[in-house]
Scaffold this motif. Structure first.
Motif, PDB file in Angstrom:
ATOM      1  N   ALA A   8       0.823  -1.211   0.000  1.00  0.00           N
ATOM      2  CA  ALA A   8       0.000   0.000   0.000  1.00  0.00           C
ATOM      3  C   ALA A   8       0.854   1.256   0.000  1.00  0.00           C
ATOM      4  N   ASP A   9       2.075   1.173   0.512  1.00  0.00           N
ATOM      5  CA  ASP A   9       2.969   2.324   0.568  1.00  0.00           C
ATOM      6  C   ASP A   9       3.660   2.599  -0.764  1.00  0.00           C
ATOM      7  N   LEU A  10       3.622   1.658  -1.697  1.00  0.00           N
ATOM      8  CA  LEU A  10       4.265   1.851  -2.988  1.00  0.00           C
ATOM      9  C   LEU A  10       3.517   2.916  -3.787  1.00  0.00           C
ATOM     10  N   ILE A  11       4.267   3.686  -4.542  1.00  0.00           N
ATOM     11  CA  ILE A  11       3.697   4.784  -5.333  1.00  0.00           C
ATOM     12  C   ILE A  11       3.389   4.262  -6.736  1.00  0.00           C
ATOM     13  N   PRO A  12       2.130   4.314  -7.156  1.00  0.00           N
ATOM     14  CA  PRO A  12       1.784   3.788  -8.482  1.00  0.00           C
ATOM     15  C   PRO A  12       2.258   4.707  -9.609  1.00  0.00           C
ATOM     16  N   ILE A  13       2.776   4.085 -10.661  1.00  0.00           N
ATOM     17  CA  ILE A  13       3.201   4.805 -11.858  1.00  0.00           C
ATOM     18  C   ILE A  13       2.965   3.889 -13.056  1.00  0.00           C
ATOM     19  N   ASP A  14       2.491   4.459 -14.150  1.00  0.00           N
ATOM     20  CA  ASP A  14       2.281   3.711 -15.390  1.00  0.00           C
ATOM     21  C   ASP A  14       3.452   3.994 -16.317  1.00  0.00           C
ATOM     22  N   VAL A  15       4.073   2.944 -16.838  1.00  0.00           N
ATOM     23  CA  VAL A  15       5.182   3.088 -17.775  1.00  0.00           C
ATOM     24  C   VAL A  15       4.769   2.491 -19.115  1.00  0.00           C
ATOM     25  N   TRP A  21      15.116   0.806 -16.310  1.00  0.00           N
ATOM     26  CA  TRP A  21      14.557   1.987 -15.650  1.00  0.00           C
ATOM     27  C   TRP A  21      13.383   1.589 -14.752  1.00  0.00           C
ATOM     28  N   ILE A  22      12.580   0.648 -15.225  1.00  0.00           N
ATOM     29  CA  ILE A  22      11.477   0.140 -14.403  1.00  0.00           C
ATOM     30  C   ILE A  22      12.033  -0.463 -13.116  1.00  0.00           C
ATOM     31  N   SER A  23      13.104  -1.233 -13.206  1.00  0.00           N
ATOM     32  CA  SER A  23      13.745  -1.805 -12.010  1.00  0.00           C
ATOM     33  C   SER A  23      14.220  -0.706 -11.073  1.00  0.00           C
ATOM     34  N   HIS A  24      14.777   0.372 -11.635  1.00  0.00           N
ATOM     35  CA  HIS A  24      15.214   1.524 -10.836  1.00  0.00           C
ATOM     36  C   HIS A  24      14.036   2.094 -10.048  1.00  0.00           C
ATOM     37  N   LEU A  25      12.891   2.254 -10.706  1.00  0.00           N
ATOM     38  CA  LEU A  25      11.707   2.771 -10.016  1.00  0.00           C
ATOM     39  C   LEU A  25      11.252   1.814  -8.918  1.00  0.00           C
ATOM     40  N   GLU A  26      11.181   0.531  -9.246  1.00  0.00           N
ATOM     41  CA  GLU A  26      10.729  -0.454  -8.264  1.00  0.00           C
ATOM     42  C   GLU A  26      11.662  -0.515  -7.054  1.00  0.00           C
ATOM     43  N   GLY A  44      10.699   2.450  -4.441  1.00  0.00           N
ATOM     44  CA  GLY A  44       9.390   2.625  -3.819  1.00  0.00           C
ATOM     45  C   GLY A  44       8.204   2.804  -4.745  1.00  0.00           C
ATOM     46  N   PHE A  45       8.369   2.486  -6.030  1.00  0.00           N
ATOM     47  CA  PHE A  45       7.260   2.624  -6.965  1.00  0.00           C
ATOM     48  C   PHE A  45       6.655   1.263  -7.289  1.00  0.00           C
ATOM     49  N   LYS A  46       5.352   1.263  -7.545  1.00  0.00           N
ATOM     50  CA  LYS A  46       4.635   0.095  -8.064  1.00  0.00           C
ATOM     51  C   LYS A  46       4.378   0.398  -9.532  1.00  0.00           C
ATOM     52  N   VAL A  47       5.105  -0.285 -10.410  1.00  0.00           N
ATOM     53  CA  VAL A  47       5.055   0.005 -11.845  1.00  0.00           C
ATOM     54  C   VAL A  47       3.977  -0.832 -12.522  1.00  0.00           C
ATOM     55  N   GLU A  99       9.267  11.493 -19.030  1.00  0.00           N
ATOM     56  CA  GLU A  99       9.827  11.036 -20.294  1.00  0.00           C
ATOM     57  C   GLU A  99      11.278  10.628 -20.133  1.00  0.00           C
ATOM     58  N   GLY A 100      11.569   9.374 -20.444  1.00  0.00           N
ATOM     59  CA  GLY A 100      12.947   8.908 -20.463  1.00  0.00           C
ATOM     60  C   GLY A 100      13.498   8.530 -19.109  1.00  0.00           C
ATOM     61  N   HIS A 101      14.814   8.567 -19.015  1.00  0.00           N
ATOM     62  CA  HIS A 101      15.565   8.029 -17.877  1.00  0.00           C
ATOM     63  C   HIS A 101      15.695   9.024 -16.726  1.00  0.00           C
ATOM     64  N   VAL A 102      14.574   9.503 -16.251  1.00  0.00           N
ATOM     65  CA  VAL A 102      14.509  10.453 -15.144  1.00  0.00           C
ATOM     66  C   VAL A 102      14.757   9.695 -13.832  1.00  0.00           C
ATOM     67  N   PRO A 103      15.698  10.183 -12.999  1.00  0.00           N
ATOM     68  CA  PRO A 103      15.929   9.528 -11.705  1.00  0.00           C
ATOM     69  C   PRO A 103      14.679   9.576 -10.817  1.00  0.00           C
ATOM     70  N   ALA A 104      14.533   8.552  -9.990  1.00  0.00           N
ATOM     71  CA  ALA A 104      13.371   8.433  -9.102  1.00  0.00           C
ATOM     72  C   ALA A 104      13.191   9.676  -8.241  1.00  0.00           C
TER      73      ALA A 104
END
Length: 148
Positions: free
Chosen positions: A22-29, A41-46, A49-52, A87-92
């Motif tokens: 529940a604490d993970l931040i949702p993001i659509d990629v 990059w998806i792994s970087h987000l995960e 603290g992100f839920k991709v 857009e692109g390889h933006v750091p978390a």
């Protein structure tokens, strides 16, 4: 182990796991199926603290146009968080900062900067900027990342 104790431990583990989810931040990629750096990059987000929600697309140009990504900001993948584009390889850390910026439509790391998240290469990193797109259509540098 006695059954009531086992059930209590399992219940605690399950509750903890749900709370963490529940604490993970949702993001659509949105990405092309054949892009390896997008998966990195998806792994970087995960890992930050992100839920991709991963969407494999057949026409990324149409996705970018629909989301309002200016061609000058283009990269290989496009994410959406809180109705804003990434857009692109933006750091978390910059994705998190975007959530607090009501004046921006989105942020971008244009191109595919070597050394940005998902584009790591043998310790080499090019200098790059994360650009914010303001609601009036102008750009703002929101972060500078030096070469190393």
């Amino acid at each position: 182990m006695k059954t009531p104790l086992r059930l209590a431990l399992l219940s605690a583990l399950f509750t903890t796991t749900l709370a963490q989810a529940a604490d993970l931040i949702p993001i659509d990629v949105h990405r092309d199926a054949n892009c390896g750096c997008c998966k990195k990059w998806i792994s970087h987000l995960e890992n930050n603290g992100f839920k991709v929600n991963d969407h494999v697309e057949t026409d990324m140009s149409a996705v970018k146009q629909r989301l309002g990504v200016a061609p000058r900001l283009n990269s290989c993948h496009t994410a959406v968080i809180d109705g804003k584009f990434v857009e692109g390889h933006v750091p978390a850390e910059q994705v998190l900062a975007l959530r607090k910026r009501d004046d921006l439509l989105g942020v971008a790391a244009p191109g595919m900067p070597m050394g940005s998240p998902g584009m790591e290469m043998d310790g080499h990193a090019d200098a790059y900027q994360v650009i914010g797109l303001r609601r009036d259509g102008t750009d703002e540098v929101v972060a500078d990342y030096p070469a190393h």
